[in-house]
Design a protein around this motif. Structure first.
Motif, mmCIF file in Angstrom:
data_model
loop_
_atom_site.group_PDB
_atom_site.id
_atom_site.type_symbol
_atom_site.label_atom_id
_atom_site.label_comp_id
_atom_site.label_asym_id
_atom_site.label_seq_id
_atom_site.Cartn_x
_atom_site.Cartn_y
_atom_site.Cartn_z
ATOM 1 N N GLY A 225 118.204 8.395 -18.865
ATOM 2 C CA GLY A 225 118.282 8.724 -17.448
ATOM 3 C C GLY A 225 117.837 10.136 -17.145
ATOM 4 N N LYS A 226 118.143 11.070 -18.037
ATOM 5 C CA LYS A 226 117.828 12.472 -17.766
ATOM 6 C C LYS A 226 116.475 12.911 -18.319
ATOM 7 N N PHE A 227 116.077 12.363 -19.472
ATOM 8 C CA PHE A 227 114.931 12.941 -20.169
ATOM 9 C C PHE A 227 113.820 11.949 -20.495
ATOM 10 N N SER A 228 113.844 10.744 -19.939
ATOM 11 C CA SER A 228 112.830 9.765 -20.310
ATOM 12 C C SER A 228 111.422 10.224 -19.943
ATOM 13 N N LYS A 229 111.286 10.970 -18.836
ATOM 14 C CA LYS A 229 109.968 11.443 -18.419
ATOM 15 C C LYS A 229 109.696 12.893 -18.835
ATOM 16 N N ARG A 230 110.672 13.544 -19.487
ATOM 17 C CA ARG A 230 110.475 14.929 -19.950
ATOM 18 C C ARG A 230 111.250 15.158 -21.247
ATOM 19 N N PRO A 231 110.912 14.420 -22.312
ATOM 20 C CA PRO A 231 111.650 14.546 -23.570
ATOM 21 C C PRO A 231 111.540 15.926 -24.199
ATOM 22 N N MET A 232 110.440 16.659 -23.895
ATOM 23 C CA MET A 232 110.268 17.997 -24.464
ATOM 24 C C MET A 232 111.376 18.934 -23.988
ATOM 25 N N HIS A 233 111.899 18.714 -22.788
ATOM 26 C CA HIS A 233 112.971 19.565 -22.279
ATOM 27 C C HIS A 233 114.224 19.431 -23.125
ATOM 28 N N PHE A 234 114.452 18.251 -23.695
ATOM 29 C CA PHE A 234 115.633 18.030 -24.529
ATOM 30 C C PHE A 234 115.386 18.497 -25.955
ATOM 31 N N PHE A 235 114.395 17.870 -26.620
ATOM 32 C CA PHE A 235 114.139 18.199 -28.022
ATOM 33 C C PHE A 235 113.607 19.622 -28.173
ATOM 34 N N PHE A 291 111.328 20.481 -32.351
ATOM 35 C CA PHE A 291 110.242 20.864 -31.438
ATOM 36 C C PHE A 291 109.075 19.886 -31.562
ATOM 37 N N LEU A 292 108.713 19.544 -32.798
ATOM 38 C CA LEU A 292 107.610 18.604 -33.012
ATOM 39 C C LEU A 292 107.975 17.210 -32.491
ATOM 40 N N THR A 293 109.249 16.816 -32.650
ATOM 41 C CA THR A 293 109.697 15.532 -32.106
ATOM 42 C C THR A 293 109.528 15.507 -30.590
ATOM 43 N N GLY A 294 109.920 16.590 -29.930
ATOM 44 C CA GLY A 294 109.751 16.683 -28.490
ATOM 45 C C GLY A 294 108.289 16.637 -28.087
ATOM 46 N N PHE A 295 107.433 17.303 -28.857
ATOM 47 C CA PHE A 295 106.002 17.325 -28.557
ATOM 48 C C PHE A 295 105.407 15.922 -28.674
ATOM 49 N N ILE A 296 105.776 15.202 -29.759
ATOM 50 C CA ILE A 296 105.266 13.837 -29.943
ATOM 51 C C ILE A 296 105.814 12.909 -28.853
ATOM 52 N N ALA A 297 107.123 13.029 -28.551
ATOM 53 C CA ALA A 297 107.715 12.199 -27.497
ATOM 54 C C ALA A 297 107.052 12.465 -26.152
ATOM 55 N N GLU A 298 106.686 13.718 -25.904
ATOM 56 C CA GLU A 298 106.013 14.063 -24.657
ATOM 57 C C GLU A 298 104.638 13.396 -24.583
ATOM 58 N N LEU A 299 103.906 13.390 -25.705
ATOM 59 C CA LEU A 299 102.606 12.725 -25.741
ATOM 60 C C LEU A 299 102.752 11.222 -25.492
ATOM 61 N N VAL A 300 103.778 10.606 -26.120
ATOM 62 C CA VAL A 300 104.019 9.175 -25.916
ATOM 63 C C VAL A 300 104.363 8.898 -24.458
ATOM 64 N N ARG A 302 103.594 10.649 -21.790
ATOM 65 C CA ARG A 302 102.453 10.871 -20.892
ATOM 66 C C ARG A 302 101.424 9.747 -20.978
ATOM 67 N N ASN A 303 101.416 9.017 -22.102
ATOM 68 C CA ASN A 303 100.453 7.927 -22.255
ATOM 69 C C ASN A 303 101.073 6.562 -21.977
ATOM 70 N N ALA A 304 102.361 6.539 -21.605
ATOM 71 C CA ALA A 304 103.012 5.272 -21.287
ATOM 72 C C ALA A 304 102.473 4.734 -19.965
ATOM 73 N N PRO A 305 102.262 3.427 -19.857
ATOM 74 C CA PRO A 305 101.693 2.869 -18.614
ATOM 75 C C PRO A 305 102.590 3.064 -17.400
ATOM 76 N N GLU A 306 103.918 3.216 -17.612
ATOM 77 C CA GLU A 306 104.832 3.369 -16.474
ATOM 78 C C GLU A 306 105.190 4.830 -16.208
ATOM 79 N N ARG A 307 104.386 5.775 -16.721
ATOM 80 C CA ARG A 307 104.734 7.194 -16.606
ATOM 81 C C ARG A 307 104.792 7.668 -15.147
ATOM 82 N N ASN A 308 104.036 7.015 -14.272
ATOM 83 C CA ASN A 308 104.035 7.425 -12.868
ATOM 84 C C ASN A 308 104.556 6.328 -11.952
ATOM 85 N N GLU A 309 105.477 5.512 -12.486
ATOM 86 C CA GLU A 309 106.122 4.506 -11.656
ATOM 87 C C GLU A 309 107.417 5.079 -11.098
#
Length: 317
Positions: A225-235, A291-300, A302-309
Protein backbone atom coordinates in the motif's frame (compact mmCIF):
# COMPACT_ATOMS: atom_id res chain seq x y z
CA UNK A 1 -30.80 -4.80 -7.40
CA UNK A 2 -30.62 -3.61 -3.81
CA UNK A 3 -28.47 -6.18 -2.04
CA UNK A 4 -26.05 -8.98 -2.85
CA UNK A 5 -25.25 -11.33 0.02
CA UNK A 6 -21.90 -13.07 -0.56
CA UNK A 7 -21.35 -16.15 1.62
CA UNK A 8 -18.13 -18.19 1.38
CA UNK A 9 -18.53 -21.68 2.82
CA UNK A 10 -16.66 -24.89 3.44
CA UNK A 11 -18.50 -28.00 4.69
CA UNK A 12 -21.56 -26.17 6.01
CA UNK A 13 -24.36 -28.35 4.62
CA UNK A 14 -26.23 -28.43 7.94
CA UNK A 15 -26.50 -24.66 8.39
CA UNK A 16 -27.28 -23.58 4.80
CA UNK A 17 -31.06 -24.24 4.70
CA UNK A 18 -31.66 -22.36 7.95
CA UNK A 19 -29.38 -19.49 6.89
CA UNK A 20 -30.94 -18.99 3.45
CA UNK A 21 -34.48 -19.18 4.87
CA UNK A 22 -33.55 -16.54 7.45
CA UNK A 23 -32.04 -14.24 4.82
CA UNK A 24 -35.12 -14.61 2.60
CA UNK A 25 -37.40 -13.79 5.53
CA UNK A 26 -35.45 -10.58 6.28
CA UNK A 27 -35.41 -9.54 2.61
CA UNK A 28 -39.11 -10.14 2.10
CA UNK A 29 -40.02 -8.25 5.28
CA UNK A 30 -38.04 -5.21 4.10
CA UNK A 31 -39.02 -5.55 0.41
CA UNK A 32 -35.43 -5.69 -0.79
CA UNK A 33 -34.55 -7.04 -4.20
CA UNK A 34 -31.63 -9.35 -3.57
CA UNK A 35 -29.41 -12.25 -4.52
CA UNK A 36 -27.51 -14.73 -2.36
CA UNK A 37 -24.18 -15.95 -3.74
CA UNK A 38 -23.04 -19.15 -2.04
CA UNK A 39 -19.36 -19.77 -2.80
CA UNK A 40 -18.52 -23.42 -2.12
CA UNK A 41 -14.80 -23.46 -1.34
CA UNK A 42 -14.22 -27.09 -2.30
CA UNK A 43 -16.50 -28.69 0.31
CA UNK A 44 -16.28 -32.45 0.83
CA UNK A 45 -19.74 -32.85 2.39
CA UNK A 46 -23.18 -32.29 0.78
CA UNK A 47 -22.88 -28.50 0.65
CA UNK A 48 -23.12 -28.29 -3.16
CA UNK A 49 -26.12 -30.63 -3.29
CA UNK A 50 -27.82 -28.49 -0.64
CA UNK A 51 -27.10 -25.33 -2.66
CA UNK A 52 -28.71 -26.93 -5.74
CA UNK A 53 -31.78 -27.82 -3.67
CA UNK A 54 -32.00 -24.30 -2.24
CA UNK A 55 -31.84 -22.85 -5.76
CA UNK A 56 -35.06 -24.76 -6.58
CA UNK A 57 -36.77 -23.23 -3.55
CA UNK A 58 -35.29 -19.72 -3.64
CA UNK A 59 -34.70 -18.21 -7.13
CA UNK A 60 -32.43 -15.53 -5.60
CA UNK A 61 -29.84 -18.17 -4.66
CA UNK A 62 -26.79 -18.55 -6.90
CA UNK A 63 -23.92 -20.98 -6.40
CA UNK A 64 -20.27 -21.12 -7.39
CA UNK A 65 -18.20 -24.22 -6.61
CA UNK A 66 -14.40 -24.42 -6.51
CA UNK A 67 -12.72 -27.65 -7.58
CA UNK A 68 -10.65 -27.58 -4.39
CA UNK A 69 -10.27 -25.54 -1.21
CA UNK A 70 -8.63 -22.20 -2.02
CA UNK A 71 -9.52 -20.25 1.12
CA UNK A 72 -11.94 -17.57 2.21
CA UNK A 73 -10.16 -14.73 0.39
CA UNK A 74 -10.43 -16.51 -2.96
CA UNK A 75 -14.12 -17.22 -2.36
CA UNK A 76 -14.83 -13.59 -1.51
CA UNK A 77 -12.90 -12.32 -4.53
CA UNK A 78 -14.91 -14.54 -6.89
CA UNK A 79 -18.15 -13.56 -5.16
CA UNK A 80 -17.31 -9.87 -5.47
CA UNK A 81 -16.72 -10.27 -9.19
CA UNK A 82 -20.06 -12.03 -9.69
CA UNK A 83 -22.36 -9.92 -7.49
CA UNK A 84 -24.71 -7.27 -8.96
CA UNK A 85 -26.25 -5.51 -5.96
CA UNK A 86 -25.83 -1.82 -5.10
CA UNK A 87 -24.86 -2.86 -1.58
CA UNK A 88 -22.85 -6.02 -0.92
CA UNK A 89 -23.15 -7.86 2.39
CA UNK A 90 -20.65 -10.54 3.37
CA UNK A 91 -21.35 -13.02 6.13
CA UNK A 92 -20.21 -16.44 7.29
CA UNK A 93 -22.23 -19.57 6.63
CA UNK A 94 -22.06 -21.01 10.16
CA UNK A 95 -25.02 -19.01 11.56
CA UNK A 96 -22.75 -17.04 13.89
CA UNK A 97 -23.69 -13.91 11.92
CA UNK A 98 -27.30 -12.74 12.12
CA UNK A 99 -29.14 -11.75 8.90
CA UNK A 100 -31.28 -9.45 11.07
CA UNK A 101 -28.36 -6.99 10.92
CA UNK A 102 -28.72 -6.57 7.15
CA UNK A 103 -31.37 -3.78 7.05
CA UNK A 104 -29.36 -1.46 9.31
CA UNK A 105 -26.13 -2.17 7.43
CA UNK A 106 -27.90 -1.39 4.16
CA UNK A 107 -29.39 1.82 5.56
CA UNK A 108 -26.05 3.14 6.75
CA UNK A 109 -24.38 2.49 3.41
CA UNK A 110 -27.19 4.14 1.45
CA UNK A 111 -28.16 7.01 3.76
CA UNK A 112 -24.98 7.79 5.69
CA UNK A 113 -22.84 7.36 2.54
CA UNK A 114 -20.28 5.00 4.03
CA UNK A 115 -18.02 2.98 1.74
CA UNK A 116 -17.74 0.14 4.26
CA UNK A 117 -19.52 -0.75 7.48
CA UNK A 118 -17.60 -3.38 9.43
CA UNK A 119 -19.30 -5.49 12.07
CA UNK A 120 -17.97 -5.52 15.64
CA UNK A 121 -18.71 -8.64 17.63
CA UNK A 122 -18.41 -6.89 20.96
CA UNK A 123 -19.61 -9.93 22.89
CA UNK A 124 -18.04 -13.09 21.52
CA UNK A 125 -18.64 -16.79 22.11
CA UNK A 126 -15.18 -17.91 21.01
CA UNK A 127 -12.59 -19.59 23.28
CA UNK A 128 -9.80 -17.52 24.87
CA UNK A 129 -7.25 -19.12 22.52
CA UNK A 130 -9.01 -17.33 19.66
CA UNK A 131 -10.11 -14.06 21.26
CA UNK A 132 -6.72 -13.02 22.71
CA UNK A 133 -4.75 -13.42 19.42
CA UNK A 134 -7.61 -11.65 17.61
CA UNK A 135 -7.35 -8.66 19.96
CA UNK A 136 -3.59 -8.49 19.41
CA UNK A 137 -4.01 -8.54 15.62
CA UNK A 138 -6.73 -5.91 15.76
CA UNK A 139 -4.46 -3.65 17.82
CA UNK A 140 -1.55 -4.16 15.41
CA UNK A 141 -3.76 -3.49 12.38
CA UNK A 142 -5.19 -0.32 13.92
CA UNK A 143 -1.68 0.94 14.64
CA UNK A 144 -0.28 0.19 11.18
CA UNK A 145 -3.30 1.24 9.12
CA UNK A 146 -4.70 4.15 11.13
CA UNK A 147 -8.23 2.71 10.74
CA UNK A 148 -10.08 2.83 14.05
CA UNK A 149 -11.95 -0.47 13.94
CA UNK A 150 -12.31 -2.86 16.86
CA UNK A 151 -12.87 -6.03 14.83
CA UNK A 152 -11.19 -6.24 11.42
CA UNK A 153 -11.84 -9.96 11.11
CA UNK A 154 -15.63 -9.88 11.52
CA UNK A 155 -17.16 -11.67 8.53
CA UNK A 156 -20.30 -9.51 8.61
CA UNK A 157 -19.58 -6.39 6.56
CA UNK A 158 -21.41 -4.12 4.13
CA UNK A 159 -19.87 -2.43 1.09
CA UNK A 160 -20.82 -0.05 -1.66
CA UNK A 161 -20.59 -1.97 -4.91
CA UNK A 162 -17.77 0.31 -6.13
CA UNK A 163 -15.55 -0.95 -3.32
CA UNK A 164 -15.81 -4.68 -4.07
CA UNK A 165 -15.47 -4.07 -7.81
CA UNK A 166 -12.22 -2.16 -7.27
CA UNK A 167 -10.26 -4.15 -4.69
CA UNK A 168 -8.61 -7.55 -5.05
CA UNK A 169 -8.59 -10.04 -2.17
CA UNK A 170 -6.10 -12.91 -2.04
CA UNK A 171 -3.98 -14.95 0.36
CA UNK A 172 -5.36 -14.47 3.89
CA UNK A 173 -6.19 -10.82 3.27
CA UNK A 174 -9.97 -11.09 3.74
CA UNK A 175 -9.46 -9.91 7.33
CA UNK A 176 -7.75 -6.76 6.04
CA UNK A 177 -10.31 -5.70 3.44
CA UNK A 178 -10.84 -2.31 5.18
CA UNK A 179 -7.10 -1.68 4.87
CA UNK A 180 -7.06 -2.68 1.19
CA UNK A 181 -10.06 -0.43 0.56
CA UNK A 182 -8.39 2.50 2.32
CA UNK A 183 -5.28 2.18 0.14
CA UNK A 184 -7.63 2.17 -2.87
CA UNK A 185 -9.09 5.51 -1.76
CA UNK A 186 -12.26 4.42 0.04
CA UNK A 187 -11.88 6.28 3.31
CA UNK A 188 -15.43 6.38 4.69
CA UNK A 189 -15.20 3.31 6.89
CA UNK A 190 -17.62 2.84 9.79
CA UNK A 191 -18.36 0.22 12.39
CA UNK A 192 -21.51 -1.33 13.82
CA UNK A 193 -21.93 -3.55 16.85
CA UNK A 194 -23.46 -6.83 15.68
CA UNK A 195 -24.66 -9.99 17.36
CA UNK A 196 -22.26 -12.90 17.63
CA UNK A 197 -24.11 -16.19 17.93
CA UNK A 198 -22.72 -19.43 19.28
CA UNK A 199 -21.90 -21.99 16.56
CA UNK A 200 -24.89 -24.28 16.04
CA UNK A 201 -23.48 -26.83 13.58
CA UNK A 202 -20.04 -28.25 12.87
CA UNK A 203 -16.67 -26.95 13.99
CA UNK A 204 -14.44 -24.03 13.08
CA UNK A 205 -12.43 -24.40 9.88
CA UNK A 206 -9.53 -22.16 10.93
CA UNK A 207 -6.41 -23.35 12.77
CA UNK A 208 -3.50 -21.62 14.48
CA UNK A 209 -1.68 -21.09 11.17
CA UNK A 210 -4.15 -18.34 10.27
CA UNK A 211 -2.57 -16.07 12.88
CA UNK A 212 0.92 -16.46 11.37
CA UNK A 213 -0.39 -16.03 7.82
CA UNK A 214 -2.50 -13.08 8.94
CA UNK A 215 0.51 -11.28 10.40
CA UNK A 216 2.57 -11.85 7.24
CA UNK A 217 -0.31 -10.60 5.09
CA UNK A 218 -0.58 -7.49 7.27
CA UNK A 219 3.07 -6.70 6.55
CA UNK A 220 2.45 -7.30 2.84
CA UNK A 221 -0.58 -4.99 2.87
CA UNK A 222 1.39 -2.28 4.64
CA UNK A 223 4.36 -2.50 2.25
CA UNK A 224 2.37 -2.79 -0.99
CA UNK A 225 0.00 0.00 0.00
CA UNK A 226 2.77 2.45 0.82
CA UNK A 227 5.66 1.50 -1.44
CA UNK A 228 4.38 -0.50 -4.42
CA UNK A 229 5.04 2.41 -6.80
CA UNK A 230 8.19 3.68 -5.01
CA UNK A 231 10.10 0.70 -3.57
CA UNK A 232 13.38 2.67 -3.64
CA UNK A 233 12.01 4.91 -0.88
CA UNK A 234 11.76 1.88 1.41
CA UNK A 235 14.78 -0.25 0.50
CA UNK A 236 16.96 2.73 -0.39
CA UNK A 237 16.32 4.49 2.93
CA UNK A 238 17.13 1.37 4.94
CA UNK A 239 20.16 0.66 2.76
CA UNK A 240 21.63 4.16 3.07
CA UNK A 241 21.12 4.17 6.84
CA UNK A 242 22.75 0.77 7.26
CA UNK A 243 25.63 1.68 4.94
CA UNK A 244 26.45 4.93 6.72
CA UNK A 245 26.17 3.37 10.18
CA UNK A 246 28.66 0.72 9.09
CA UNK A 247 30.89 3.35 7.45
CA UNK A 248 30.97 5.48 10.61
CA UNK A 249 31.91 2.42 12.68
CA UNK A 250 34.70 1.54 10.23
CA UNK A 251 36.06 5.10 10.20
CA UNK A 252 35.99 5.14 14.00
CA UNK A 253 38.07 1.96 14.18
CA UNK A 254 40.54 3.22 11.58
CA UNK A 255 40.77 6.64 13.24
CA UNK A 256 41.42 5.06 16.61
CA UNK A 257 44.21 2.93 15.10
CA UNK A 258 45.83 5.94 13.36
CA UNK A 259 45.62 8.04 16.51
CA UNK A 260 47.53 5.47 18.54
CA UNK A 261 50.15 5.10 15.79
CA UNK A 262 50.69 8.86 15.43
CA UNK A 263 50.94 9.31 19.18
CA UNK A 264 53.33 6.37 19.48
CA UNK A 265 51.00 4.75 21.95
CA UNK A 266 51.20 1.01 22.27
CA UNK A 267 48.11 -0.53 20.69
CA UNK A 268 48.37 -4.29 20.40
CA UNK A 269 44.90 -5.05 19.03
CA UNK A 270 44.54 -5.42 15.29
CA UNK A 271 41.53 -3.87 13.58
CA UNK A 272 40.23 -7.33 12.70
CA UNK A 273 40.37 -8.41 16.34
CA UNK A 274 37.55 -6.07 17.27
CA UNK A 275 33.90 -7.23 17.09
CA UNK A 276 32.95 -3.72 15.98
CA UNK A 277 34.90 -4.28 12.77
CA UNK A 278 32.69 -7.20 11.77
CA UNK A 279 29.52 -5.36 12.77
CA UNK A 280 30.61 -2.45 10.57
CA UNK A 281 31.43 -4.81 7.70
CA UNK A 282 28.05 -6.54 7.89
CA UNK A 283 26.23 -3.18 8.08
CA UNK A 284 28.00 -1.92 4.97
CA UNK A 285 27.29 -5.11 3.01
CA UNK A 286 23.65 -5.26 4.09
CA UNK A 287 23.21 -1.57 3.30
CA UNK A 288 24.64 -2.05 -0.19
CA UNK A 289 22.37 -5.04 -0.80
CA UNK A 290 19.27 -3.19 0.38
CA UNK A 291 20.10 -0.24 -1.86
CA UNK A 292 20.58 -2.54 -4.86
CA UNK A 293 17.32 -4.34 -4.01
CA UNK A 294 15.51 -1.00 -4.04
CA UNK A 295 17.15 -0.06 -7.35
CA UNK A 296 16.11 -3.35 -8.99
CA UNK A 297 12.58 -3.13 -7.53
CA UNK A 298 12.33 0.41 -8.88
CA UNK A 299 13.30 -0.79 -12.37
CA UNK A 300 10.70 -3.58 -12.17
CA UNK A 301 8.04 -1.15 -10.94
CA UNK A 302 8.77 1.36 -13.72
CA UNK A 303 8.46 -1.36 -16.38
CA UNK A 304 5.27 -2.90 -14.95
CA UNK A 305 2.28 -2.50 -17.30
CA UNK A 306 0.11 -1.10 -14.47
CA UNK A 307 2.69 1.48 -13.31
CA UNK A 308 0.45 4.38 -14.36
CA UNK A 309 -2.93 2.90 -13.50
CA UNK A 310 -4.84 5.06 -11.02
CA UNK A 311 -8.34 4.85 -9.61
CA UNK A 312 -10.49 7.71 -10.98
CA UNK A 313 -13.72 8.36 -9.12
CA UNK A 314 -15.39 10.73 -11.58
CA UNK A 315 -14.69 13.19 -14.38
CA UNK A 316 -16.28 16.33 -15.84
CA UNK A 317 -15.93 16.92 -19.60
Amino acid sequence: MDISVVIPLYNEDESLPELVAWIDQVMQANRFSYEVLLIDDGSTDRSWEVIAELKEQYPAVKGIKFRRNYGKSAALNVGFAACRGNVVITMDADLQDSPDEIPELYRRIREEKFDIISGWKKKRYDPVTKTIPTKLFNAATRSMSGIKLNDFNCGLKAYRSDVVKTIEVYGEMHRYIPVIAKWAGFNRIGEQVVEHRARKYGTTKFGFSRFINGFLDLLSIFFVGKFSKRPMHFFGTLGVLSFFIGLIMALWIIGEKLYHLSAHISYKRDITDQPLFYIALVAIIVGSQLFLTGFIAELVSRNAPERNEYLIETTID
